[in-house]
Design a protein around this motif. Structure first.
Motif, short mmCIF file in Angstrom:
data_model
loop_
_atom_site.label_atom_id
_atom_site.label_comp_id
_atom_site.label_asym_id
_atom_site.label_seq_id
_atom_site.Cartn_x
_atom_site.Cartn_y
_atom_site.Cartn_z
N PRO A 1 0.82 -1.22 0.00
CA PRO A 1 0.00 0.00 0.00
C PRO A 1 0.85 1.26 0.00
O PRO A 1 1.83 1.36 0.74
N TYR A 2 0.50 2.21 -0.83
CA TYR A 2 1.16 3.50 -0.93
C TYR A 2 0.10 4.59 -1.05
O TYR A 2 -1.06 4.31 -1.37
N THR A 3 0.54 5.81 -0.83
CA THR A 3 -0.25 6.97 -1.17
C THR A 3 0.53 7.77 -2.20
O THR A 3 1.71 8.06 -1.98
N ILE A 4 -0.08 8.07 -3.33
CA ILE A 4 0.58 8.89 -4.34
C ILE A 4 -0.17 10.21 -4.50
O ILE A 4 -1.38 10.29 -4.23
N ARG A 5 0.56 11.21 -4.90
CA ARG A 5 -0.04 12.54 -5.14
C ARG A 5 -0.35 12.61 -6.62
O ARG A 5 0.54 12.59 -7.47
N LEU A 6 -1.63 12.66 -6.94
CA LEU A 6 -2.07 12.60 -8.33
C LEU A 6 -3.03 13.75 -8.60
O LEU A 6 -4.10 13.82 -8.00
N ARG A 7 -2.59 14.67 -9.46
CA ARG A 7 -3.42 15.82 -9.83
C ARG A 7 -3.96 16.55 -8.60
O ARG A 7 -5.15 16.87 -8.51
N GLY A 8 -3.08 16.78 -7.64
CA GLY A 8 -3.44 17.60 -6.49
C GLY A 8 -4.15 16.88 -5.37
O GLY A 8 -4.54 17.51 -4.39
N GLN A 9 -4.32 15.56 -5.48
CA GLN A 9 -5.00 14.80 -4.43
C GLN A 9 -4.14 13.62 -3.99
O GLN A 9 -3.42 13.02 -4.81
N ASN A 10 -4.22 13.28 -2.72
CA ASN A 10 -3.58 12.07 -2.22
C ASN A 10 -4.47 10.87 -2.52
O ASN A 10 -5.64 10.84 -2.11
N SER B 1 3.66 15.30 -10.32
CA SER B 1 2.49 14.47 -10.12
C SER B 1 2.90 13.01 -10.20
O SER B 1 3.90 12.66 -10.83
N GLY B 2 2.13 12.15 -9.53
CA GLY B 2 2.39 10.72 -9.59
C GLY B 2 3.40 10.22 -8.59
O GLY B 2 3.72 9.03 -8.57
N TYR B 3 3.92 11.11 -7.73
CA TYR B 3 4.96 10.71 -6.80
C TYR B 3 4.36 10.13 -5.51
O TYR B 3 3.19 10.35 -5.19
N ALA B 4 5.19 9.41 -4.75
CA ALA B 4 4.76 8.83 -3.49
C ALA B 4 4.79 9.87 -2.40
O ALA B 4 5.77 10.61 -2.25
N PHE C 1 10.41 3.77 -16.02
CA PHE C 1 10.48 3.52 -14.59
C PHE C 1 9.21 2.94 -14.00
O PHE C 1 9.25 1.91 -13.35
N MET C 2 8.07 3.60 -14.19
CA MET C 2 6.86 3.16 -13.50
C MET C 2 5.67 3.14 -14.45
O MET C 2 5.49 4.05 -15.26
N ALA C 3 4.89 2.08 -14.33
CA ALA C 3 3.65 1.95 -15.09
C ALA C 3 2.46 2.15 -14.16
O ALA C 3 2.54 1.85 -12.96
N GLY C 4 1.38 2.66 -14.72
CA GLY C 4 0.17 2.87 -13.94
C GLY C 4 -1.02 2.22 -14.62
O GLY C 4 -1.03 2.01 -15.84
N ARG C 5 -2.02 1.92 -13.82
CA ARG C 5 -3.25 1.32 -14.35
C ARG C 5 -4.44 1.81 -13.55
O ARG C 5 -4.33 2.08 -12.35
N ILE C 6 -5.56 1.93 -14.22
CA ILE C 6 -6.80 2.28 -13.54
C ILE C 6 -7.43 1.00 -13.00
O ILE C 6 -7.65 0.04 -13.76
N VAL C 7 -7.73 0.97 -11.72
CA VAL C 7 -8.43 -0.15 -11.11
C VAL C 7 -9.94 0.03 -11.22
O VAL C 7 -10.67 -0.91 -11.55
N ASP C 8 -10.40 1.26 -10.97
CA ASP C 8 -11.83 1.54 -10.99
C ASP C 8 -12.07 2.91 -11.63
O ASP C 8 -11.65 3.93 -11.08
N VAL C 9 -12.70 2.92 -12.78
CA VAL C 9 -12.90 4.15 -13.55
C VAL C 9 -13.70 5.17 -12.75
O VAL C 9 -13.30 6.33 -12.59
N CYS C 10 -14.85 4.76 -12.24
CA CYS C 10 -15.69 5.71 -11.50
C CYS C 10 -14.99 6.20 -10.25
O CYS C 10 -15.06 7.39 -9.90
N GLY C 11 -14.29 5.31 -9.56
CA GLY C 11 -13.63 5.69 -8.33
C GLY C 11 -12.55 6.73 -8.53
O GLY C 11 -12.51 7.74 -7.82
N ILE C 12 -11.67 6.52 -9.50
CA ILE C 12 -10.55 7.46 -9.66
C ILE C 12 -11.01 8.78 -10.26
O ILE C 12 -10.55 9.85 -9.86
N LEU C 13 -11.94 8.75 -11.21
CA LEU C 13 -12.38 10.01 -11.82
C LEU C 13 -13.19 10.86 -10.86
O LEU C 13 -13.32 12.07 -11.06
N SER C 14 -13.70 10.24 -9.81
CA SER C 14 -14.41 11.00 -8.77
C SER C 14 -13.48 11.47 -7.66
O SER C 14 -13.90 12.24 -6.79
N SER C 15 -12.21 11.04 -7.69
CA SER C 15 -11.29 11.32 -6.59
C SER C 15 -10.27 12.41 -6.90
O SER C 15 -9.80 13.08 -5.98
N ILE C 16 -9.88 12.55 -8.16
CA ILE C 16 -8.84 13.52 -8.50
C ILE C 16 -9.43 14.92 -8.65
O ILE C 16 -10.65 15.09 -8.73
#
Length: 388
Positions: free
Chosen positions: A60-69, A174-177, A275-290
């Motif tokens: 488990p990590y927390t990343i800073r993505l588009r201004g949100q943890n 953006s995208g950092y831990a 270096f790092m790859a990313g993937r969306i786990v839940d479309v509705c969840g992430i688009l409602s969070s950033i």
């Protein structure tokens, strides 16, 4: 196949597969990882006829993505027993991992691919490259700064010195831990088990630090972070002082840095490292969070194709108002904009614009809808330097 999280009794077989595929058990990193980082409830195991076939660690990590943890799972140590290879086990493990991550409320997933081509068909895309610099120690003299001074980190209790530099370095990225005291202590312990940590000071203020290992002709730096160009020159000056202990230094840094233009010889030793790859786990969840640009108020509709996570397949509407997004699945609509789940990851992480994704045949839509997406998802400078 059957999947389950590891239990306390599974530790030996988890360690055995890691040692078989990665570092041996007597390796300092192996001993540190399994004593300080390993938690059985973060290991997903796959079984075929009651025999363990594969596993992966969901750290488990927390990343800073588009201004949100954003809470995320970092996949490390994905391994398949040789008896189960070439049977599609990897894809099944990733699919099961996505279900577990969704259950945990982790709407994005990151991993460091040894070969991106293995993961790209599963919706993973490289969102972060780094510069990999290799330079003769003798060439560093004109790039150094002798007005700074140095100190060494010898205990995790000094974590705040590093945090002060890291927070400045990542402030516009953006995208950092996101690192708290606990994660900093863990990072420092891991580095001190294998090497050294030096800090550059301007007066009493830390302006740079690096993790490095001695013993080979090439001095390897695992983390190279600074608050200013003066801090970077201070780090290079520190490495210059090691001419009797090596021939060259190799370091990684954020790809947003452009000081390579000032190097004495830019023809060699300057390359990108996926270096790092990313993937969306839940479309509705992430688009409602950033977060979104506060001056953008619009609505777009699009369809997503996801070969691993069925809950992401379909059509969606995203409405952006006052910097917040609301996304809902829609049905029986005519949607012209289409993309795979990997293209959406590149948009969300900020690695590519919608117009660029159209150019590379990753996204299709009308010119007006593409312009809307570019306003909603402006490109970002991405950085992360977590290795496990």
């Amino acid at each position: 196949m059957e999947f389950r999280l590891a239990s306390l009794e599974d530790r030996e077989i988890v360690e055995n597969l890691w040692a078989y595929c990665f570092e041996p058990k007597n390796d300092p990193f192996f001993q540190w990882y399994f004593s300080r980082c390993y938690k059985p409830n973060n290991v997903l195991m796959g079984f075929i006829k009651e025999q363990m076939a594969c596993l992966t660690h969901l750290n488990p990590y927390t990343i800073r993505l588009r201004g949100q943890n954003i809470a995320t799972s970092y996949i490390v140590g994905l391994a398949t027993h040789p008896a189960a290879r070439r049977g599609g086990v990897g894809g099944k493990l990733l699919s099961a991992a996505l279900e577990e991550m969704r259950r945990r409320g982790h709407y994005v997933n990151i991993l460091m691919p040894s070969k991106a081509g293995f993961y790209q068909p599963y919706g993973y895309e490289l969102y972060c490259h780094q510069w990999r610099e290799t330079m003769s120690l003798d060439m560093l003299r004109p790039l150094s700064d002798r007005t700074v001074h140095y100190g060494m980190i010898t205990t995790p209790d000094q974590w705040e010195l590093l945090a002060a530099v890291y927070d400045v370095y990542t402030s516009k990225l953006s995208g950092y831990a996101v690192r708290d005291e606990l994660s900093w202590r863990c990072h420092i312990e891991g580095q001190l088990a294998e090497g050294n940590i030096a800090v550059v000071f301007e007066g009493a203020r830390p302006i740079g630090y690096l993790f490095y290992q001695l013993g080979d002709p090439t001095i390897h730096c695992g983390e190279f972070v600074y608050t200013s160009y003066k801090g970077k020159k201070g780090l290079l000056g520190y490495m210059y002082n090691h001419r009797s202990q090596g021939k060259e230094v190799q370091w990684n840094e954020g790809i947003q840095d452009q000081s390579y233009r000032l190097y004495p010889d830019g023809r060699t030793g300057h390359e990108t490292m996926p270096f790092m790859a990313g993937r969306i786990v839940d479309v509705c969840g992430i688009l409602s969070s950033i977060s979104y640009p506060v001056d953008v108020q619009t609505e777009v509709q699009f369809s997503i194709e996801d070969t691993l996570a069925s809950w992401n397949n379909g059509m969606f509407s995203l409405r952006v108002v006052n910097g917040k997004g609301k996304v809902v699945p829609i049905a029986n609509a005519e949607v012209s904009m289409k993309m795979g789940i990997g293209a959406l990851a590149l948009l969300v992480f900020g690695a590519m614009s919608a117009a660029e994704l159209v150019y590379y045949d990753k996204l299709s839509g009308s010119d007006a809808s593409i312009r809307q997406l570019d306003k909603i998802f402006p490109a970002c400078s991405c950085y992360i330097n977590e290795w496990y």
